[in-house]
Motif scaffolding. Structure first.
Motif, short mmCIF file in Angstrom:
data_model
loop_
_atom_site.label_atom_id
_atom_site.label_comp_id
_atom_site.label_asym_id
_atom_site.label_seq_id
_atom_site.Cartn_x
_atom_site.Cartn_y
_atom_site.Cartn_z
N LYS A 14 0.77 -1.46 -0.10
CA LYS A 14 -0.42 0.72 0.22
C LYS A 14 0.96 1.00 -0.04
N PHE A 15 0.79 1.42 -0.48
CA PHE A 15 1.52 3.11 -1.37
C PHE A 15 0.55 4.52 -1.03
N GLU A 16 -0.02 4.57 -0.32
CA GLU A 16 -0.58 5.55 0.13
C GLU A 16 -0.63 5.44 2.46
N ALA A 17 -1.18 6.47 2.70
CA ALA A 17 -0.40 6.26 4.14
C ALA A 17 -1.69 6.04 4.54
N GLY A 20 -4.35 8.57 10.30
CA GLY A 20 -4.12 9.27 11.22
C GLY A 20 -1.88 9.03 11.05
N ASP A 21 -1.48 8.49 10.39
CA ASP A 21 -0.06 8.03 9.98
C ASP A 21 0.39 9.60 9.59
N ALA A 22 0.64 10.22 10.41
CA ALA A 22 1.88 11.91 10.13
C ALA A 22 3.07 11.66 9.84
N LEU A 23 3.81 10.34 10.24
CA LEU A 23 4.75 10.03 9.91
C LEU A 23 5.10 9.54 8.09
N PHE A 24 4.42 9.28 7.74
CA PHE A 24 4.33 8.60 6.15
C PHE A 24 4.91 9.40 5.49
N VAL A 25 6.47 9.54 4.20
CA VAL A 25 6.37 10.33 3.69
C VAL A 25 5.23 10.26 2.22
N ARG A 26 4.97 10.45 1.78
CA ARG A 26 3.96 10.55 0.17
C ARG A 26 5.76 10.71 -0.61
N SER A 27 6.41 11.17 -0.56
CA SER A 27 6.57 11.31 -2.24
C SER A 27 8.16 9.75 -1.78
N ALA A 28 8.86 9.49 -0.61
CA ALA A 28 9.26 8.78 -0.69
C ALA A 28 8.67 7.44 -1.23
N ALA A 29 6.97 6.62 -0.63
CA ALA A 29 6.27 5.65 -1.07
C ALA A 29 6.55 5.92 -2.72
N ARG A 30 5.56 6.82 -3.14
CA ARG A 30 6.14 6.83 -4.66
C ARG A 30 7.28 6.96 -5.59
N ALA A 31 8.80 7.40 -4.96
CA ALA A 31 9.26 6.51 -5.82
C ALA A 31 9.38 5.27 -5.73
N MET A 32 9.52 4.52 -4.79
CA MET A 32 9.46 2.50 -4.43
C MET A 32 8.29 2.53 -5.76
N GLN A 33 6.96 2.95 -5.35
CA GLN A 33 5.92 2.99 -6.50
C GLN A 33 6.46 2.66 -7.86
N VAL A 34 7.28 3.55 -8.35
CA VAL A 34 8.56 3.64 -9.65
C VAL A 34 9.12 2.87 -9.36
N LEU A 35 9.62 2.04 -8.46
CA LEU A 35 10.36 1.55 -8.68
C LEU A 35 9.54 0.01 -8.87
N ALA A 36 8.72 0.03 -8.28
CA ALA A 36 8.24 -1.51 -8.45
C ALA A 36 7.36 -1.58 -9.70
N GLU A 49 4.80 3.85 -20.18
CA GLU A 49 4.82 2.74 -19.18
C GLU A 49 4.79 2.22 -17.68
N ILE A 50 5.67 3.20 -17.65
CA ILE A 50 5.82 3.43 -15.83
C ILE A 50 4.61 3.86 -15.06
N ALA A 51 4.25 4.59 -15.83
CA ALA A 51 3.29 5.59 -15.28
C ALA A 51 1.60 4.78 -15.13
N LYS A 52 1.79 3.87 -15.98
CA LYS A 52 0.03 2.54 -15.91
C LYS A 52 0.72 2.09 -15.26
N LEU A 53 1.66 1.57 -15.31
CA LEU A 53 2.04 0.04 -13.66
C LEU A 53 2.26 0.50 -13.13
N SER A 54 2.66 1.83 -12.70
CA SER A 54 3.01 1.83 -11.11
C SER A 54 1.35 3.32 -10.77
N GLY A 55 0.15 3.31 -11.15
CA GLY A 55 -0.47 4.06 -11.46
C GLY A 55 -0.22 5.16 -11.08
N LEU A 56 0.99 5.98 -11.14
CA LEU A 56 0.67 7.04 -11.49
C LEU A 56 0.51 8.91 -12.42
#
Length: 269
Positions: A14-17, A20-36, A49-56
């Motif tokens: 799950k790439f979304e916080a 109530g999770d104030a410590l979750f860094v969304r930009s870091a999750a997005r980078a992992m989403q691209v690598l995934a 293709e990266i955009a389609k597969l990552s959902g961004l």
């Protein structure tokens, strides 16, 4: 039947916080989403293709890919038609392996096991519904995927996986199987949950699991689970060819030494 490719984790990332999770860094999750996005492909990927597969969206993908490329975590393909994971990611793979206590303790034991039994020896780490290979010593017969650290296989259909599952209760095994994709890798693959559970029970009684033709055609494999604090953390796999071994002879030769190796590893953890 499916080809032997990376096994999908049973628990979806799950790439979304969470709320109530104030410590979750969304930009870091997005980078992992691209690598995934590269997990299920066999070629370089374009930005689209990266955009389609990552959902961004494409704009966010372009910025993240640009940043990762600047840091050498993404690179252009040799034909300059797309992107591939960068070599710097291997630095992190090394960190995972060299700092893992199980890999540290198991390595000398498995090298000795290889000297006494000259077949393929693997160490895999237990990851919910799958096993991830962390250490591999090859025999004379190998495929491309059989040489790769980081390759993952389904727990339900492999010797090491069933051996790891045998260290859990029946209810826990059923829960894992309920989240597993029970597909046929060969004509002999067991996919019925109760049949698999029965094989896990046999492994629990014997101290090892044996797989014949269920994941790779022509292969017999022994798996012995490794636990810490009563929970499975990995397994030893020993694999041979059915053109050279009968199942009974392979069990007689491989199972005792593999179980001894697992005991030595667990005693050192």
């Amino acid at each position: 039947m499916r080809p032997n490719v990376r096994t999908t984790p049973g628990k979806e990332l799950k790439f979304e916080a969470e709320e109530g999770d104030a410590l979750f860094v969304r930009s870091a999750a997005r980078a992992m989403q691209v690598l995934a996005a590269f997990h299920g492909v066999n070629k370089a990927l374009s930005l689209s293709e990266i955009a389609k597969l990552s959902g961004l969206d494409r704009s966010a993908t372009q910025r993240i890919v640009h940043t990762l490329a600047k840091l050498d975590y993404v690179r252009r393909s040799s034909d300059d038609r797309g992107y591939l994971p960068g070599l710097r990611l291997l630095d992190h793979t090394l960190d995972v392996l060299r700092l893992d206590p199980l890999v540290q303790k198991a390595t000398p034991v498995l090298l000795e096991l290889r000297r006494s039994l000259r077949e393929r020896i693997d160490l895999s780490l237990f990851d919910d519904t799958r096993m991830i290979y962390a250490f591999r010593i090859q025999s004379k017969r190998e495929t491309f995927y059989a040489t790769l650290v980081g390759h993952s296989v389904p727990a339900f259909a492999t010797a090491g996986g069933r051996a790891a599952l045998s260290l859990m209760t029946d209810d826990e095994v059923r829960e894992v199987l309920g989240r597993s994709e029970l597909i046929e890798y060969t004509a002999a693959t067991r996919t019925d949950p109760e049949e698999i559970l029965e094989q896990v029970r046999i492994a629990r009684t014997n101290g090892y699991a044996v797989i014949v033709d269920e994941y790779l055609r022509g292969e017999v494999a022994i798996g012995v689970g490794i636990s810490r604090d009563g929970r499975p953390i990995g397994a030893i796999h020993v694999a041979g060819s059915l053109s050279e071994w009968s199942q009974d002879e392979f069990e007689r030769q491989a199972a005792p030494v593999a179980m001894e190796a697992a005991r030595d590893i667990m005693a050192s953890l």
